[in-house]
Scaffold this motif. Structure first.
Motif, mmCIF file in Angstrom:
data_model
loop_
_atom_site.group_PDB
_atom_site.id
_atom_site.type_symbol
_atom_site.label_atom_id
_atom_site.label_comp_id
_atom_site.label_asym_id
_atom_site.label_seq_id
_atom_site.Cartn_x
_atom_site.Cartn_y
_atom_site.Cartn_z
ATOM 1 N N VAL A 81 -8.076 -13.057 -13.768
ATOM 2 C CA VAL A 81 -6.717 -12.053 -13.708
ATOM 3 C C VAL A 81 -6.706 -10.825 -13.081
ATOM 4 C CG1 VAL A 81 -4.962 -10.791 -15.499
ATOM 5 C CG2 VAL A 81 -6.027 -13.066 -15.892
ATOM 6 N N ALA A 82 -7.848 -10.025 -13.002
ATOM 7 C CA ALA A 82 -8.179 -8.839 -12.345
ATOM 8 C C ALA A 82 -7.977 -9.234 -10.862
ATOM 9 C CB ALA A 82 -9.538 -8.278 -12.668
ATOM 10 N N ALA A 83 -8.609 -10.490 -10.345
ATOM 11 C CA ALA A 83 -8.546 -10.937 -8.967
ATOM 12 C C ALA A 83 -7.198 -10.993 -8.518
ATOM 13 C CB ALA A 83 -9.339 -12.032 -8.648
ATOM 14 N N ALA A 84 -6.248 -11.549 -9.270
ATOM 15 C CA ALA A 84 -4.958 -11.829 -9.033
ATOM 16 C C ALA A 84 -4.106 -10.549 -8.939
ATOM 17 C CB ALA A 84 -4.162 -12.657 -10.281
ATOM 18 N N LEU A 85 -4.465 -9.838 -9.875
ATOM 19 C CA LEU A 85 -3.743 -8.337 -9.663
ATOM 20 C C LEU A 85 -4.042 -7.568 -8.431
ATOM 21 C CD1 LEU A 85 -1.720 -6.084 -10.592
ATOM 22 C CD2 LEU A 85 -3.958 -5.355 -12.185
ATOM 23 N N GLU A 86 -5.340 -7.716 -8.108
ATOM 24 C CA GLU A 86 -5.704 -7.204 -6.689
ATOM 25 C C GLU A 86 -5.061 -8.005 -5.582
ATOM 26 O OE1 GLU A 86 -8.035 -4.059 -4.592
ATOM 27 O OE2 GLU A 86 -7.066 -4.529 -6.588
ATOM 28 N N CYS A 87 -4.729 -9.134 -5.693
ATOM 29 C CA CYS A 87 -4.093 -9.700 -4.573
ATOM 30 C C CYS A 87 -2.658 -9.167 -4.676
ATOM 31 C CB CYS A 87 -3.935 -11.432 -4.951
ATOM 32 S SG CYS A 87 -5.584 -12.342 -4.653
ATOM 33 N N ILE A 88 -1.995 -8.983 -5.646
ATOM 34 C CA ILE A 88 -0.884 -8.391 -5.587
ATOM 35 C C ILE A 88 -0.722 -6.959 -5.044
ATOM 36 C CG2 ILE A 88 1.216 -7.494 -6.840
ATOM 37 C CD1 ILE A 88 1.011 -9.813 -8.550
ATOM 38 N N HIS A 89 -1.806 -6.318 -5.177
ATOM 39 C CA HIS A 89 -1.967 -4.897 -4.733
ATOM 40 C C HIS A 89 -2.195 -4.801 -3.167
ATOM 41 C CE1 HIS A 89 -3.059 -0.881 -4.214
ATOM 42 N NE2 HIS A 89 -4.470 -1.028 -4.156
ATOM 43 N N CYS A 90 -2.983 -5.609 -2.737
ATOM 44 C CA CYS A 90 -3.283 -5.672 -1.499
ATOM 45 C C CYS A 90 -2.217 -6.330 -0.564
ATOM 46 C CB CYS A 90 -4.560 -6.770 -1.231
ATOM 47 S SG CYS A 90 -6.274 -5.866 -1.845
ATOM 48 N N TYR A 91 -1.488 -7.330 -1.114
ATOM 49 C CA TYR A 91 -0.228 -7.613 -0.382
ATOM 50 C C TYR A 91 0.753 -6.588 -0.420
ATOM 51 C CZ TYR A 91 4.435 -8.143 -2.276
ATOM 52 O OH TYR A 91 5.760 -7.785 -2.798
ATOM 53 N N SER A 92 1.034 -5.737 -1.303
ATOM 54 C CA SER A 92 1.779 -4.427 -1.199
ATOM 55 C C SER A 92 1.229 -3.650 -0.043
ATOM 56 C CB SER A 92 1.842 -3.965 -2.298
ATOM 57 O OG SER A 92 0.877 -3.153 -2.713
ATOM 58 N N LEU A 93 0.052 -3.447 -0.057
ATOM 59 C CA LEU A 93 -0.592 -2.536 0.859
ATOM 60 C C LEU A 93 -0.162 -3.086 2.591
ATOM 61 C CD1 LEU A 93 -3.977 -1.418 -0.405
ATOM 62 C CD2 LEU A 93 -1.740 -0.464 -0.648
ATOM 63 N N ILE A 94 -0.629 -4.300 2.584
ATOM 64 C CA ILE A 94 -0.268 -4.973 3.941
ATOM 65 C C ILE A 94 1.218 -4.846 4.200
ATOM 66 C CG2 ILE A 94 -0.141 -7.109 5.277
ATOM 67 C CD1 ILE A 94 -2.445 -8.157 3.347
ATOM 68 N N HIS A 95 2.210 -5.042 3.311
ATOM 69 C CA HIS A 95 3.409 -4.849 3.736
ATOM 70 C C HIS A 95 3.880 -3.468 3.835
ATOM 71 C CE1 HIS A 95 5.108 -9.166 2.443
ATOM 72 N NE2 HIS A 95 4.278 -9.207 3.657
ATOM 73 N N ASP A 96 3.229 -2.636 3.106
ATOM 74 C CA ASP A 96 3.731 -1.098 3.063
ATOM 75 C C ASP A 96 3.283 -0.620 4.460
ATOM 76 O OD1 ASP A 96 4.733 -1.312 0.707
ATOM 77 O OD2 ASP A 96 3.351 0.201 -0.339
ATOM 78 N N ASP A 97 2.374 -1.104 4.926
ATOM 79 C CA ASP A 97 1.548 -0.405 6.316
ATOM 80 C C ASP A 97 2.394 -0.856 7.349
ATOM 81 O OD1 ASP A 97 -0.530 0.935 5.204
ATOM 82 O OD2 ASP A 97 -1.964 -0.911 5.305
ATOM 83 N N LEU A 98 3.420 -1.954 7.202
ATOM 84 C CA LEU A 98 4.257 -2.628 8.426
ATOM 85 C C LEU A 98 5.139 -1.281 9.044
ATOM 86 C CD1 LEU A 98 5.279 -5.920 6.826
ATOM 87 C CD2 LEU A 98 3.806 -5.393 9.012
ATOM 88 N N PRO A 99 5.386 -1.523 10.425
ATOM 89 C CA PRO A 99 6.052 -0.627 11.132
ATOM 90 C C PRO A 99 7.403 -0.306 10.406
ATOM 91 C CG PRO A 99 5.347 -1.943 12.710
ATOM 92 C CD PRO A 99 4.734 -2.604 11.239
ATOM 93 N N ALA A 100 8.028 -1.598 9.839
ATOM 94 C CA ALA A 100 9.499 -1.415 9.062
ATOM 95 C C ALA A 100 9.382 -0.641 7.625
ATOM 96 C CB ALA A 100 10.297 -2.715 8.684
ATOM 97 N N MET A 101 7.981 -0.332 7.333
ATOM 98 C CA MET A 101 7.789 0.205 6.016
ATOM 99 C C MET A 101 7.138 1.922 6.233
ATOM 100 S SD MET A 101 8.877 -1.616 3.409
ATOM 101 C CE MET A 101 9.080 -3.204 2.898
ATOM 102 N N ASP A 102 5.912 1.951 5.963
ATOM 103 C CA ASP A 102 5.361 3.292 6.344
ATOM 104 C C ASP A 102 4.815 3.341 7.604
ATOM 105 O OD1 ASP A 102 6.037 3.943 3.658
ATOM 106 O OD2 ASP A 102 4.074 3.471 2.799
ATOM 107 N N ASP A 103 4.392 2.285 8.507
ATOM 108 C CA ASP A 103 4.062 2.378 9.860
ATOM 109 C C ASP A 103 2.673 3.218 9.785
ATOM 110 O OD1 ASP A 103 3.956 1.715 12.528
ATOM 111 O OD2 ASP A 103 5.265 3.340 12.985
ATOM 112 N N ASP A 104 1.724 2.498 9.207
ATOM 113 C CA ASP A 104 0.471 2.884 9.245
ATOM 114 C C ASP A 104 -0.496 2.144 10.234
ATOM 115 O OD1 ASP A 104 0.351 5.384 7.761
ATOM 116 O OD2 ASP A 104 0.575 4.257 5.802
ATOM 117 N N ASP A 105 -1.385 2.770 10.908
ATOM 118 C CA ASP A 105 -2.417 2.193 11.779
ATOM 119 C C ASP A 105 -3.900 1.973 11.051
ATOM 120 O OD1 ASP A 105 -0.468 2.168 13.664
ATOM 121 O OD2 ASP A 105 -1.214 3.849 14.464
#
Length: 306
Positions: A81-105
């Motif tokens: 369950v902890a690993a599943a939650l970390e998958c969701i957290h990491c997905y959110s980071l990947i998408h948040d970093d996109l140019p259309a979102m926070d645009d982080d390098d």
């Protein structure tokens, strides 16, 4: 799995749990297809692994594991369950970093997934992690009663979805155009950051078959440290360097984003953090010495410098 040492200090325990979660994620995100899967494309899996493995404190998984440990729950089920939650957290980071979102390098001192690969692959990596998280919890290999797994899947979906993290990100994007008042900032942060942290504590209680009162107490604990986490994050963004954070610093101010730091200042924020730590640790009083690591987790969230 490494044996737990009763006298283990918080930093050692956090690092040990991070290694356990990393090993679990490494195994789950391997190249071999699971039953029902057709194939796991190589480049997609490399992008997913880039976004998940090789860094991070794994705080949310730590909270799942340590709240479950309060009730002597099955550690393997809690790890999944902890690993599943970390998958969701990491997905959110990947998408948040996109140019259309926070645009982080940068993320965790390394190129973000869309920089290391490309935007389309980063989007698909996030999509894959989000769906796989529910696969992990629902799978029979997560050795919990079926009703418990259903409750966890539902609670995780709501914490991660439109009424939780995703909705919070939408409000965060909107805040760049229309600055929210203090109540709006608090709601935004409770959704974007706090919802998954609260779920982590609720999940550990569910895995451990806690009483309704214990579940509510741990949910309130998660809510308190979720707000503390975001306050500390905003404080770090305002006062730290990119080298310290492992990602760009000062972006909130550059974007004119409303945060509680920008509304009330650094010293007020530090006082609020201290109050949230007191509130969170008091909620753990009925659990006695067993909750020592969770008390330290609350202090770590508020006082961390990276």
């Amino acid at each position: 799995m490494e044996q737990l040492i009763e006298t283990e200090d918080f930093e050692t325990a956090l690092a040990r749990r991070a290694r356990e979660v990393e090993a679990t994620l490494d195994r789950l995100l391997g190249s071999a297809s699971l039953e029902g899967e057709i194939a796991r494309p190589d480049e997609l899996m490399r992008a997913i692994r880039h976004g998940v493995l090789g860094g991070g404190k794994r705080l949310r998984p730590f909270l799942v594991l340590e709240t479950a440990a309060l009730f002597d729950a099955d550690d393997n089920a809690a790890l999944r369950v902890a690993a599943a939650l970390e998958c969701i957290h990491c997905y959110s980071l990947i998408h948040d970093d996109l140019p259309a979102m926070d645009d982080d390098d940068l993320r965790r001192g390394r190129p973000t997934v869309h920089r290391a690969f490309d935007e389309a692959t980063a989007i698909l990596a996030g999509d894959g992690l989000l769906t796989f998280a529910f696969d992990i919890v629902a799978d029979d290999a997560t050795d919990l009663p079926a009703a418990t797994r259903v409750r966890l899947v539902s609670a995780m979906a709501r914490a991660a979805g439109v009424g939780g993290m995703v909705g919070g990100q939408a409000l965060d994007l909107q805040a760049a155009r229309i600055k929210p008042d203090e109540a709006g900032v608090v709601m935004l942060q409770a959704m974007k950051t706090g919802a998954l942290i609260r779920f982590a504590c609720e999940a550990g209680a569910a895995i451990g078959d806690a009483s309704p009162g214990e579940r509510e107490r741990l949910s309130e604990f998660g809510q308190a440290i979720g707000l503390a986490f975001q306050l500390a994050d905003d404080l770090l963004d305002a006062t730290s360097s990119a080298a310290t954070l492992g990602k760009a610093a000062g972006k909130d101010a550059d974007a004119g984003k409303a945060t509680l730091v920008s509304l009330h200042g650094v010293e007020w924020t530090r006082r609020q953090l201290a109050g949230l730590v007191d509130q969170a640790t008091a909620l753990l009083d009925p659990f006695g010495a067993r909750a020592g690591l969770l008390r330290e987790a609350a202090r770590f969230v508020a006082m961390r410098s990276f």
